[in-house]
Design an enzyme around this catalytic site. Structure first.
Site, PDB file in Angstrom:
ATOM      1  N   TYR A  65      40.451  26.823  28.666  1.00 32.81           N
ATOM      2  CA  TYR A  65      41.863  27.123  28.875  1.00 32.81           C
ATOM      3  C   TYR A  65      42.678  26.143  28.022  1.00 32.81           C
ATOM      4  CZ  TYR A  65      40.555  29.782  33.107  1.00 32.81           C
ATOM      5  OH  TYR A  65      40.018  30.671  33.993  1.00 32.81           O
ATOM      6  N   PHE A 220      42.120  38.161  39.056  1.00 32.20           N
ATOM      7  CA  PHE A 220      43.008  39.323  38.928  1.00 32.20           C
ATOM      8  C   PHE A 220      43.229  39.950  40.306  1.00 32.20           C
ATOM      9  CE2 PHE A 220      40.862  39.317  34.639  1.00 32.20           C
ATOM     10  CZ  PHE A 220      41.890  38.662  34.018  1.00 32.20           C
ATOM     11  N   PRO A 221      43.723  39.165  41.267  1.00 32.59           N
ATOM     12  CA  PRO A 221      43.854  39.645  42.648  1.00 32.59           C
ATOM     13  C   PRO A 221      44.948  40.685  42.848  1.00 32.59           C
ATOM     14  CG  PRO A 221      44.900  37.506  42.425  1.00 32.59           C
ATOM     15  CD  PRO A 221      44.184  37.771  41.121  1.00 32.59           C
ATOM     16  N   LEU A 222      45.766  40.900  41.831  1.00 29.87           N
ATOM     17  CA  LEU A 222      46.811  41.927  41.924  1.00 29.87           C
ATOM     18  C   LEU A 222      46.558  43.071  40.944  1.00 29.87           C
ATOM     19  CD1 LEU A 222      49.920  39.608  42.343  1.00 29.87           C
ATOM     20  CD2 LEU A 222      48.696  40.871  44.117  1.00 29.87           C
ATOM     21  N   GLY A 223      45.316  43.202  40.501  1.00 33.33           N
ATOM     22  CA  GLY A 223      44.997  44.234  39.538  1.00 33.33           C
ATOM     23  C   GLY A 223      45.104  43.700  38.127  1.00 33.33           C
ATOM     24  N   PRO A 227      48.379  47.057  30.187  1.00 32.61           N
ATOM     25  CA  PRO A 227      49.284  48.200  30.391  1.00 32.61           C
ATOM     26  C   PRO A 227      48.503  49.481  30.656  1.00 32.61           C
ATOM     27  CG  PRO A 227      49.982  46.890  28.501  1.00 32.61           C
ATOM     28  CD  PRO A 227      48.645  46.348  28.919  1.00 32.61           C
TER      29      PRO A 227
END
Length: 308
Positions: A65, A220-223, A227
């Protein structure tokens, strides 16, 4: 809470769970987005310390990172009174001049070199948890054939590093149930896979983690951020619940993960203090049976995730 309040006096966001045999807050902090603050180091340090002051006691990071930048920020932000468990991952390295900001690095000697880099940039003598980021599940960056490495060879290297005191515990990332089963004798403490309310392909893997008492740490806990790929916050049912509870759709999505399984620990990331605080507040959300049933009924979509 006043500035300078120590984590020990703050309630743990989301309650408590277990990670590598240690009791931690169920909501931690994923540090990947700190790279966005590369031109504002004081803001990055302030954000981390605010997280610690609010009870966050586990942080997810990696040397790749920002090519060591994020680890260096964590090193500076940690204070003597902070009791924070740092989790890193290996299996890729920074590649600033390449087609992607990182490249796959799966060979045992590369894993060892990565852990040495982690120790240096974090300023630690031993890393509490190291996740082996495999290429078995979820979308990933392209990699050559010589990066297809047998799991046993990788685990042998990580176990040797654990025996030498360089790391304390081993986790896995982006794996299948079969890979986890093969790795169980190594003493796996956590699994990180892409997973959310709209991407529940890994339900069987979650059940295996539950049976083995392994921490489940979805990324990616919210998807997906890609796009056109399903996002939790776009779901009408999620938006309806959020409006009724006076919360944001993102908070509802995070809260659902905590309610769905007691094995779940969250590591949502952000580069702003307001978003950090909102993420941590999701740990206080409760659902009645009707609301939870409405969220559970949202259909899962095929998982498609960027590299992590």
């Amino acid at each position: 809470m006043t500035p300078g309040t120590t984590p020990a006096s703050a309630p743990r966001p989301g309650g408590t769970g277990l990670l590598a045999g240690r009791t931690v807050s169920r909501i931690g902090y994923g540090a990947m987005q700190l790279e966005r603050l590369h031109d504002d180091r004081p803001a990055a340090i302030s954000l981390l310390r605010r997280a610690f002051d609010l009870g966050v006691d586990h942080v997810d990071t990696a040397h790749f990172y920002g090519d060591g930048l994020v680890n260096d920020l964590i090193r500076e932000a940690l204070r003597p009174q902070d009791d924070v468990l740092v989790v890193t991952k290996v299996g890729a390295v920074s590649d600033p001049g390449g087609p992607f900001p990182m490249r796959v690095a799966q060979r045992p000697e590369e894993l060892r070199a990565s852990i040495e880099a982690e120790l240096t940039t974090l300023g630690m003598e031993q890393i509490p948890v190291v996740n082996l980021r495999r290429m078995d599940a979820g979308a990933t960056i392209p990699f050559p054939d010589d990066q297809v490495v047998d799991l046993d060879d990788q685990l042998a290297e990580l176990t040797a590093l654990r025996d030498a005191g360089k790391i304390d515990a081993i986790g896995l990332s982006s794996v299948s149930p079969d890979v986890l089963r093969r790795a169980l004798p190594a003493g796996i403490v956590c699994v990180q896979n892409p997973y959310s309310l709209v991407a529940r392909d890994d339900e069987d893997l979650l059940k295996l983690c539950t049976a083995e008492q392994i921490a489940w740490v979805p990324y990616f806990p919210l998807g997906s951020a890609i796009p056109g790929v399903a996002k939790v916050t776009d779901e009408p049912a999620v938006r309806a619940v959020a409006e009724r509870l006076g919360r944001s759709p993102a908070q509802v999505g995070l809260a659902w993960l905590l309610h769905h399984s007691p094995q779940t620990l969250l590591i949502p990331g952000t580069a702003t203090t307001s978003h950090l605080e909102a993420n941590l507040e999701a740990g206080a959300i409760t659902f009645d049976e009707e609301t939870l049933a409405a969220l559970d009924a949202i259909p899962a979509r095929p998982a498609a995730t960027p590299h992590h």
